[in-house]
Design a protein around this motif. Structure first.
Motif, PDB file in Angstrom:
ATOM      1  N   ARG A 125       0.525 -10.466  12.476  1.00  0.00           N
ATOM      2  CA  ARG A 125       0.880 -10.286  11.059  1.00  0.00           C
ATOM      3  C   ARG A 125       0.011  -9.216  10.404  1.00  0.00           C
ATOM      4  O   ARG A 125       0.457  -8.536   9.480  1.00  0.00           O
ATOM      5  N   ARG A 126      -1.209  -9.061  10.862  1.00  0.00           N
ATOM      6  CA  ARG A 126      -2.083  -8.025  10.306  1.00  0.00           C
ATOM      7  C   ARG A 126      -1.560  -6.620  10.602  1.00  0.00           C
ATOM      8  O   ARG A 126      -1.998  -5.658   9.961  1.00  0.00           O
ATOM      9  N   PHE A 127      -0.642  -6.515  11.552  1.00  0.00           N
ATOM     10  CA  PHE A 127      -0.152  -5.202  11.971  1.00  0.00           C
ATOM     11  C   PHE A 127       1.307  -4.962  11.612  1.00  0.00           C
ATOM     12  O   PHE A 127       1.793  -3.842  11.758  1.00  0.00           O
ATOM     13  N   ASN A 128       2.005  -6.000  11.146  1.00  0.00           N
ATOM     14  CA  ASN A 128       3.383  -5.800  10.695  1.00  0.00           C
ATOM     15  C   ASN A 128       3.403  -4.919   9.460  1.00  0.00           C
ATOM     16  O   ASN A 128       2.627  -5.130   8.515  1.00  0.00           O
ATOM     17  N   ALA A 129       4.302  -3.937   9.448  1.00  0.00           N
ATOM     18  CA  ALA A 129       4.345  -2.957   8.359  1.00  0.00           C
ATOM     19  C   ALA A 129       4.480  -3.578   6.970  1.00  0.00           C
ATOM     20  O   ALA A 129       3.815  -3.134   6.024  1.00  0.00           O
ATOM     21  N   PRO A 130       5.332  -4.608   6.757  1.00  0.00           N
ATOM     22  CA  PRO A 130       5.445  -5.185   5.412  1.00  0.00           C
ATOM     23  C   PRO A 130       4.135  -5.768   4.886  1.00  0.00           C
ATOM     24  O   PRO A 130       3.783  -5.583   3.726  1.00  0.00           O
ATOM     25  N   HIS A 131       3.413  -6.462   5.746  1.00  0.00           N
ATOM     26  CA  HIS A 131       2.178  -7.093   5.307  1.00  0.00           C
ATOM     27  C   HIS A 131       1.075  -6.055   5.074  1.00  0.00           C
ATOM     28  O   HIS A 131       0.261  -6.204   4.155  1.00  0.00           O
ATOM     29  N   ARG A 132       1.066  -5.010   5.876  1.00  0.00           N
ATOM     30  CA  ARG A 132       0.092  -3.936   5.647  1.00  0.00           C
ATOM     31  C   ARG A 132       0.373  -3.238   4.309  1.00  0.00           C
ATOM     32  O   ARG A 132      -0.545  -2.874   3.571  1.00  0.00           O
ATOM     33  N   GLU A 133       1.660  -3.072   3.999  1.00  0.00           N
ATOM     34  CA  GLU A 133       2.021  -2.445   2.722  1.00  0.00           C
ATOM     35  C   GLU A 133       1.620  -3.335   1.543  1.00  0.00           C
ATOM     36  O   GLU A 133       1.073  -2.840   0.541  1.00  0.00           O
ATOM     37  N   MET A 134       1.867  -4.626   1.652  1.00  0.00           N
ATOM     38  CA  MET A 134       1.504  -5.522   0.555  1.00  0.00           C
ATOM     39  C   MET A 134      -0.012  -5.623   0.410  1.00  0.00           C
ATOM     40  O   MET A 134      -0.527  -5.689  -0.719  1.00  0.00           O
ATOM     41  N   ARG A 135      -0.719  -5.593   1.499  1.00  0.00           N
ATOM     42  CA  ARG A 135      -2.193  -5.610   1.419  1.00  0.00           C
ATOM     43  C   ARG A 135      -2.698  -4.345   0.722  1.00  0.00           C
ATOM     44  O   ARG A 135      -3.639  -4.396  -0.079  1.00  0.00           O
ATOM     45  N   ARG A 136      -2.082  -3.206   1.044  1.00  0.00           N
ATOM     46  CA  ARG A 136      -2.473  -1.958   0.386  1.00  0.00           C
ATOM     47  C   ARG A 136      -2.244  -2.052  -1.120  1.00  0.00           C
ATOM     48  O   ARG A 136      -3.113  -1.668  -1.920  1.00  0.00           O
ATOM     49  N   ARG A 137      -1.104  -2.578  -1.520  1.00  0.00           N
ATOM     50  CA  ARG A 137      -0.792  -2.694  -2.946  1.00  0.00           C
ATOM     51  C   ARG A 137      -1.753  -3.646  -3.655  1.00  0.00           C
ATOM     52  O   ARG A 137      -2.167  -3.393  -4.790  1.00  0.00           O
ATOM     53  N   ILE A 138      -2.103  -4.728  -2.981  1.00  0.00           N
ATOM     54  CA  ILE A 138      -3.055  -5.676  -3.563  1.00  0.00           C
ATOM     55  C   ILE A 138      -4.425  -5.016  -3.715  1.00  0.00           C
ATOM     56  O   ILE A 138      -5.066  -5.101  -4.771  1.00  0.00           O
ATOM     57  N   ALA A 139      -4.882  -4.345  -2.664  1.00  0.00           N
ATOM     58  CA  ALA A 139      -6.207  -3.719  -2.687  1.00  0.00           C
ATOM     59  C   ALA A 139      -6.308  -2.629  -3.744  1.00  0.00           C
ATOM     60  O   ALA A 139      -7.366  -2.450  -4.373  1.00  0.00           O
ATOM     61  N   GLU A 140      -5.209  -1.901  -3.960  1.00  0.00           N
ATOM     62  CA  GLU A 140      -5.221  -0.808  -4.928  1.00  0.00           C
ATOM     63  C   GLU A 140      -4.882  -1.273  -6.339  1.00  0.00           C
ATOM     64  O   GLU A 140      -4.865  -0.457  -7.277  1.00  0.00           O
ATOM     65  N   GLY A 141      -4.610  -2.554  -6.514  1.00  0.00           N
ATOM     66  CA  GLY A 141      -4.334  -3.100  -7.831  1.00  0.00           C
ATOM     67  C   GLY A 141      -2.924  -2.886  -8.326  1.00  0.00           C
ATOM     68  O   GLY A 141      -2.636  -3.111  -9.506  1.00  0.00           O
ATOM     69  N   HIS A 142      -2.004  -2.498  -7.432  1.00  0.00           N
ATOM     70  CA  HIS A 142      -0.607  -2.279  -7.830  1.00  0.00           C
ATOM     71  C   HIS A 142       0.221  -3.558  -7.762  1.00  0.00           C
ATOM     72  O   HIS A 142       1.339  -3.604  -8.288  1.00  0.00           O
ATOM     73  N   PHE A 143      -0.302  -4.578  -7.092  1.00  0.00           N
ATOM     74  CA  PHE A 143       0.417  -5.842  -6.962  1.00  0.00           C
ATOM     75  C   PHE A 143      -0.592  -6.974  -7.063  1.00  0.00           C
ATOM     76  O   PHE A 143      -1.608  -6.978  -6.352  1.00  0.00           O
TER      77      PHE A 143
END
Length: 324
Positions: A125-143
């Motif tokens: 799951r750490r490598f699935n594209a959807p979860h990586r995208e959501m983690r990026r958005r969370i980390a950057e404050g967009h989600f």
């Protein structure tokens, strides 16, 4: 230089690893450790693996083996991972690294004593594209995540694997399948100390395992974000892991490597989880660095699973008469 790999296991997930490794430059799978002689021989022939053994120790002693991918039954992972590390081999351990926290700690301690070796767990799951995208958005404050809802569904009333083939061991709904989603939330929010609670349904009289579970998670770091996990071996389909990200800015649904917004529109993403995962293992070896999903990084999730298991044990329900 070519990296020479030993693959242990001939089941469904071993096939998935071979599909990636066969098309990975600079990698050769030269040895197969089988679990059942007949299927192992067919697997070695199908994938043109030159050496087949039923003994992991024999393969670890074979000259020229650089690394091992463990795709064996879950209850063997910890002991085999320790053996690989002590033999001086890099190792990718299929999820879960162990079926209890004590063995997980032992694997982590052995890996820490060999910092020259890459020891990674297949937390895909750490490598699935959807979860990586959501983690990026969370980390950057967009989600801003409010609630992660995870549904894990299979039909496992008979002891078979993902391909419907007979299995010699019983899968764990908690330590294998819930492990994916518990670890996902700790990783998404960078929170290794999630509050956790769980309950399980009756234990199957033949398989000896609970067939249904619910798990609740709560983050202390991310404004009390919640996680709700529903898991079942009694579901008749569709099968797999389904994720719903409910947040301040919208709702998204993830399945495997696809991400949809709240209107059902696909979010353009690239990458296949298991391929990204296995190539990260190879890259970490080549670059002599700590991999993503290292044993140390995944250990907090195993501690959370231990807390959930102890919580469930306090409220265990016996199987009703006639349940099959």
């Amino acid at each position: 230089m070519t990296l020479h790999l030993c693959l242990a296991g001939e089941g469904a997930i071993a096939r998935s690893h071979m599909e990636v490794l066969k098309r990975t430059p600079g990698v050769a799978v030269v040895c197969l450790v089988g679990g059942v002689a007949g299927p192992a021989a067919l697997f070695a022939q199908e994938w043109s693996i030159p050496h087949l053994s039923m003994d992991l120790d024999e393969c670890l002693a074979k000259p020229g083996i650089d690394a091992v991918v463990l795709a064996t039954p879950s209850h063997l992972h910890a002991e085999q991972a320790v053996a690989c590390l002590r033999a001086g081999k890099h190792v990718l351990i299929e999820i879960p690294m162990a079926l209890n926290v004590a063995d997980s700690e032992r694997v982590a301690a052995t890996a820490a004593a060999r910092p020259d070796l890459v020891c990674m767990v297949a937390h895909t799951r750490r490598f699935n594209a959807p979860h990586r995208e959501m983690r990026r958005r969370i980390a950057e404050g967009h989600f801003h995540l409010q609630h992660l809802v995870s549904e894990t569904y299979f039909f496992r009333r008979e002891n078979t694997n993902a391909r419907g083939e007979p299995r010699s061991w019983v899968d764990s709904l908690l330590w294998h399948h819930a492990c994916h989603s518990v670890d996902l939330m700790t990783w998404l929010l960078d929170d290794p100390e999630l509050d956790a609670w769980g309950q399980q349904g009756p234990v199957h009289p033949t398989l000896g395992t609970s067939m249904d579970m619910t798990i609740a998670l709560r983050s202390r770091r991310s404004a009390g974000a919640l996680g709700t996990l529903a898991l079942s071996f009694n579901n008749r389909g569709p099968f797999g892991g389904f994720y719903r990200y409910i947040g301040e800015e919208g709702t998204y649904r993830a399945y495997r490597d696809e991400l949809l917004d709240d209107e059902g529109n696909p979010i353009g993403l690239t990458g296949i989880g298991i391929e990204s995962q296995d190539r990260e293992f190879i890259a970490a070896i080549a670059e002599r660095r700590l991999p993503e999903a290292s044993v140390a990084a995944c250990l907090p999730s195993m501690r959370i699973l231990d807390r959930i298991e102890r919580c469930m044990a306090e409220h265990l329900t016996p199987a009703p008469d006639g349940l099959s």
